[in-house]
Design an enzyme around this catalytic site. Structure first.
Site, PDB file in Angstrom:
ATOM      1  N   GLY A 210      -3.657   3.497  -3.141  1.00  0.00           N
ATOM      2  CA  GLY A 210      -3.215   3.267  -1.767  1.00  0.00           C
ATOM      3  C   GLY A 210      -1.821   2.696  -1.640  1.00  0.00           C
ATOM      4  CG  LEU A 211      -0.444  -0.089  -3.968  1.00  0.00           C
ATOM      5  CD1 LEU A 211      -0.333  -0.815  -5.307  1.00  0.00           C
ATOM      6  CD2 LEU A 211      -0.096  -1.034  -2.821  1.00  0.00           C
ATOM      7  N   GLY A 212       0.985   4.399  -2.536  1.00  0.00           N
ATOM      8  CA  GLY A 212       1.990   5.445  -2.384  1.00  0.00           C
ATOM      9  C   GLY A 212       2.597   5.945  -3.682  1.00  0.00           C
ATOM     10  CB  THR A 213       1.527   6.116  -7.265  1.00  0.00           C
ATOM     11  OG1 THR A 213       0.285   6.817  -7.155  1.00  0.00           O
ATOM     12  CG2 THR A 213       1.304   4.625  -7.435  1.00  0.00           C
ATOM     13  CB  SER A 214       0.974  10.742  -4.198  1.00  0.00           C
ATOM     14  OG  SER A 214       1.003  10.208  -2.872  1.00  0.00           O
ATOM     15  CB  ALA A 215       5.106   8.996  -1.466  1.00  0.00           C
ATOM     16  CB  ALA A 216       6.519   6.191  -5.715  1.00  0.00           C
TER      17      ALA A 216
ATOM     18  CG  ASP B 154       2.491   7.135   1.883  1.00  0.00           C
ATOM     19  OD1 ASP B 154       1.486   7.366   1.203  1.00  0.00           O
ATOM     20  OD2 ASP B 154       2.503   6.357   2.859  1.00  0.00           O
TER      21      ASP B 154
HETATM   22  N1  LIG Z   1       2.718   7.518 -13.041  1.00  0.00           N
HETATM   23  C1  LIG Z   1       2.437   8.746 -12.550  1.00  0.00           C
HETATM   24  N2  LIG Z   1       2.824   9.850 -13.221  1.00  0.00           N
HETATM   25  C2  LIG Z   1       2.552  11.090 -12.728  1.00  0.00           C
HETATM   26  N3  LIG Z   1       1.870  11.328 -11.572  1.00  0.00           N
HETATM   27  C3  LIG Z   1       1.457  10.226 -10.890  1.00  0.00           C
HETATM   28  C4  LIG Z   1       1.719   8.899 -11.325  1.00  0.00           C
HETATM   29  N4  LIG Z   1       1.152   8.029 -10.439  1.00  0.00           N
HETATM   30  C5  LIG Z   1       0.567   8.792  -9.489  1.00  0.00           C
HETATM   31  N5  LIG Z   1       0.745  10.096  -9.740  1.00  0.00           N
HETATM   32  C6  LIG Z   1       0.189  11.226  -8.985  1.00  0.00           C
HETATM   33  O1  LIG Z   1      -0.225  10.762  -7.694  1.00  0.00           O
HETATM   34  C7  LIG Z   1      -1.647  10.905  -7.579  1.00  0.00           C
HETATM   35  C8  LIG Z   1      -2.202   9.738  -6.763  1.00  0.00           C
HETATM   36  O2  LIG Z   1      -1.838   9.995  -5.395  1.00  0.00           O
HETATM   37  P1  LIG Z   1      -2.758   9.447  -4.183  1.00  0.00           P
HETATM   38  O3  LIG Z   1      -4.167   9.832  -4.420  1.00  0.00           O
HETATM   39  O4  LIG Z   1      -2.090   9.848  -2.927  1.00  0.00           O
HETATM   40  O5  LIG Z   1      -2.704   7.863  -4.371  1.00  0.00           O
HETATM   41  P2  LIG Z   1      -1.532   6.870  -3.969  1.00  0.00           P
HETATM   42  O6  LIG Z   1      -0.428   7.672  -3.336  1.00  0.00           O
HETATM   43  O7  LIG Z   1      -2.186   5.915  -3.035  1.00  0.00           O
HETATM   44  O8  LIG Z   1      -1.123   6.219  -5.268  1.00  0.00           O
HETATM   45  C9  LIG Z   1      -2.155  10.871  -9.011  1.00  0.00           C
HETATM   46  O9  LIG Z   1      -3.434  11.504  -9.078  1.00  0.00           O
HETATM   47  C10 LIG Z   1      -1.075  11.683  -9.723  1.00  0.00           C
HETATM   48  O10 LIG Z   1      -1.271  13.073  -9.463  1.00  0.00           O
HETATM   49  C1  LIG Z   2      -3.722   8.307   4.600  1.00  0.00           C
HETATM   50  C2  LIG Z   2      -2.206   8.388   4.759  1.00  0.00           C
HETATM   51  O1  LIG Z   2      -1.849   8.029   6.093  1.00  0.00           O
HETATM   52  C3  LIG Z   2      -1.535   7.413   3.795  1.00  0.00           C
HETATM   53  C4  LIG Z   2      -1.894   7.679   2.322  1.00  0.00           C
HETATM   54  O2  LIG Z   2      -1.460   6.608   1.527  1.00  0.00           O
HETATM   55  P1  LIG Z   2      -1.747   6.609  -0.077  1.00  0.00           P
HETATM   56  O3  LIG Z   2      -1.410   7.992  -0.627  1.00  0.00           O
HETATM   57  O4  LIG Z   2      -3.236   6.323  -0.277  1.00  0.00           O
HETATM   58  O5  LIG Z   2      -0.886   5.525  -0.621  1.00  0.00           O
HETATM   59  C5  LIG Z   2      -1.782   9.839   4.472  1.00  0.00           C
HETATM   60  C6  LIG Z   2      -0.368  10.170   4.965  1.00  0.00           C
HETATM   61  O6  LIG Z   2       0.180   9.436   5.812  1.00  0.00           O
HETATM   62  O7  LIG Z   2       0.164  11.164   4.453  1.00  0.00           O
HETATM   63 MG   LIG Z   3      -0.460   9.113  -1.888  1.00  0.00          MG
END
Ligand SMILES: Nc1ncnc2c1ncn2[C@@H]1O[C@H](COP(=O)(O)OP(=O)(O)O)[C@@H](O)[C@H]1O
Ligand SMILES: C[C@@](O)(CCOP(=O)(O)O)CC(=O)O
Ligand SMILES: [Mg+2]
Length: 315
Positions: free
Chosen positions: A104-110, A151
Site C-alpha cells: 500500500g506504499l506505492g511500490t508499483s508506481a515507484a 501514485d
Molecule cells: N522492488 C521491486 N522490484 C520490481 N518490481 C516491484 C518491486 N516492488 C514492487 N514491484 C512491483 O509492484 C507490485 C506491487 O504493486 P501493488 O500491488 O500496487 O502494491 P503497492 O503499489 O502498494 O506496493 C509487485 O507485485 C511488483 O510487480
Molecule cells: C487503490 C488506489 O487508489 C491506490 C493504490 O495504492 P497502492 O498501489 O496499494 O499503493 C489505486 C489507484 O489510485 O490507482
Molecule cells: Mg500500487
C-alpha cells in the site's frame, strides 16, 4: 555514461483511495521511505531486486538458473516501463527498496517512475518530473488495467498533493501534517483489489454513492489540512476508513487496529492504499506508533518528501 540512479519517494494515501480511480478527489503525500532504481550498461537486459519474492520456482542446479511462472507478473511493471522506450539498449536494472512490495506504499508506481526516470536519462533524454509522472501513469494503468494518477504523480512530484474531482490536475497543499504509518504484509495485489471493487461497482449504484461520500470527506479533509485542524482530520480518517471497509477493501487486523485506536480516544487512523492488509496511517501522537507496533505493523519513515524523483549519473 556508465549508469544512472533514480531515487523515488514512496507514498501514503491520506484520503480518497479507490474513489480516485473513478474521478473522485484524493490527497496523498510522498514520504522519506524511498526506492532506488539504477540502470547500467550491460551486454544483456537483466533485472535484479532486493525485495522481490517469487514462489513456485524451478531451479536447474547444473546451470544454477531459476524459473518461475510468477516472474512475468512480478516483473510486469519493470518490463512495461522498459518497453515504453523505442530506443532499447541492453541494461542491468537494479531495484532497491526500503520496504516490501505490495503493502500500500506505492511500490508499483515507484518502480515505474524509477525506471522511466533513470533509463530516459541514461539514453540522453531529459524528462521533467511532470513528464515522468504522465508517462508512468499510463504505464501503471496499462499493467493493471485500472488505476488513477495518484501514485505515479505523488512519487514523481513529491510533497502533499490534492487531486481534484473529475480532472487530470494536481495541486500542492500547504499543510504541516505529522503522520505515523506502518504496514503488514498482504496476500493479494492492488490490481486484484481494484478488479474486485470494479466488479462491485458494476453491480449497482451503491458503490458510487459511497465513493461520492468519500469525495466529500476528502474535500473536508483538504480544508482541515490547510487550517491545521488535526482533530477534524483524524475524525475524517475514521469516517474514510469505515467507508473503505464497506467496500470490502480493508482487513480484519486493520479494522481491529482502527477501532482500537478510536476506542482509546486517538485522533484518527485509517487504512492507506489498495487495502486487503498493507498500510495504516494515524495522526501522529504519543500512542500511535506504539499501537501500530503492538498490532505487528512495521513502522515506516513517514516524514514528508518534498522533492519527488531525483536522478544522478554515476561514472
Ligand atoms: N522492488 C521491486 N522490484 C520490481 N518490481 C516491484 C518491486 N516492488 C514492487 N514491484 C512491483 O509492484 C507490485 C506491487 O504493486 P501493488 O500491488 O500496487 O502494491 P503497492 O503499489 O502498494 O506496493 C509487485 O507485485 C511488483 O510487480
Ligand atoms: C487503490 C488506489 O487508489 C491506490 C493504490 O495504492 P497502492 O498501489 O496499494 O499503493 C489505486 C489507484 O489510485 O490507482
Ligand atoms: Mg500500487
Amino acid at each position: 555514461m556508465r549508469s544512472v540512479e533514480a531515487i523515488v519517494p514512496l507514498k501514503l494515501t491520506l484520503f480518497g483511495e479507490h474513489a480516485v480511480v473513478y474521478g473522485y478527489p484524493a490527497i496523498a503525500m510522498a514520504i522519506s521511505e524511498t526506492m532506488k532504481v539504477r540502470v547500467e550498461k550491460s551486454d544483456k537486459t537483466i533485472v535484479s531486486s532486493n525485495t522481490l519474492t517469487i514462489g513456485n520456482i524451478k531451479v536447474d542446479l547444473d546451470e544454477m538458473r531459476a524459473e518461475s511462472s510468477q516472474l512475468n507478473r512480478v516483473l510486469s511493471y519493470v518490463i512495461a516501463a522498459l518497453n515504453y522506450f523505442q530506443d532499447r539498449r541492453p541494461v542491468h536494472v537494479s531495484v532497491e527498496s526500503t520496504v516490501e512490495p505490495s503493502v500500500g506504499l506505492g511500490t508499483s508506481a515507484a518502480v515505474i517512475v524509477g525506471v522511466v526516470a533513470s533509463y530516459s536519462r541514461y539514453i540522453g533524454l531529459n524528462y521533467s518530473p511532470e513528464e515522468i509522472a504522465k508517462i508512468s501513469r499510463e504505464i501503471e494503468r496499462s499493467v493493471q488495467g485500472l488505476g488513477s494518477r495518484m501514485d505515479t504523480y505523488t512519487t514523481s512530484l513529491g510533497g502533499l498533493l490534492y487531486f481534484p474531482r473529475n480532472s487530470d490536475d494536481v495541486m500542492r497543499i500547504n499543510g504541516n501534517l505529522q503522520i505515523a504509518a506502518g504496514y503488514i504484509r498482504r496476500a493479494t495485489s492492488t490490481a486484484e483489489i481494484l478488479r474486485r471493487v470494479k466488479r462491485l461497482r458494476d453491480r449497482g449504484h451503491i458503490v458510487d454513492k459511497i465513493m461520492d461520500v468519500i469525495g466529500e470527506v476528502t474535500e473536508l479533509a483538504r480544508k482541515a489540512l490547510e487550517s491545521g485542524d488535526d482533530s477534524l482530520l483524524g475524525e475524517l480518517m475514521y469516517v474514510n476508513h469505515g467507508l473503505l471497509s464497506s467496500l470490502g477493501v480493508s482487513h480484519p487486523t486493520i479494522d481491529e487496529l482502527v477501532s482500537t485506536a478510536r476506542s482509546l480516544g486517538m485522533k484518527g487512523c485509517k487504512m492507506s492504499g489498495g487495502g486487503g492488509g498493507g498500510s495504516v496511517i494515524c495522526v501522529r501522537e504519543p500512542k500511535s506508533e506504539i499501537l501500530l507496533e503492538s498490532k505487528g505493523l512495521k513502522i515506516v519513515n513517514s516524514e514528508i518528501n518534498s522533492t519527488g524523483v531525483t536522478t544522478k549519473e554515476i561514472n
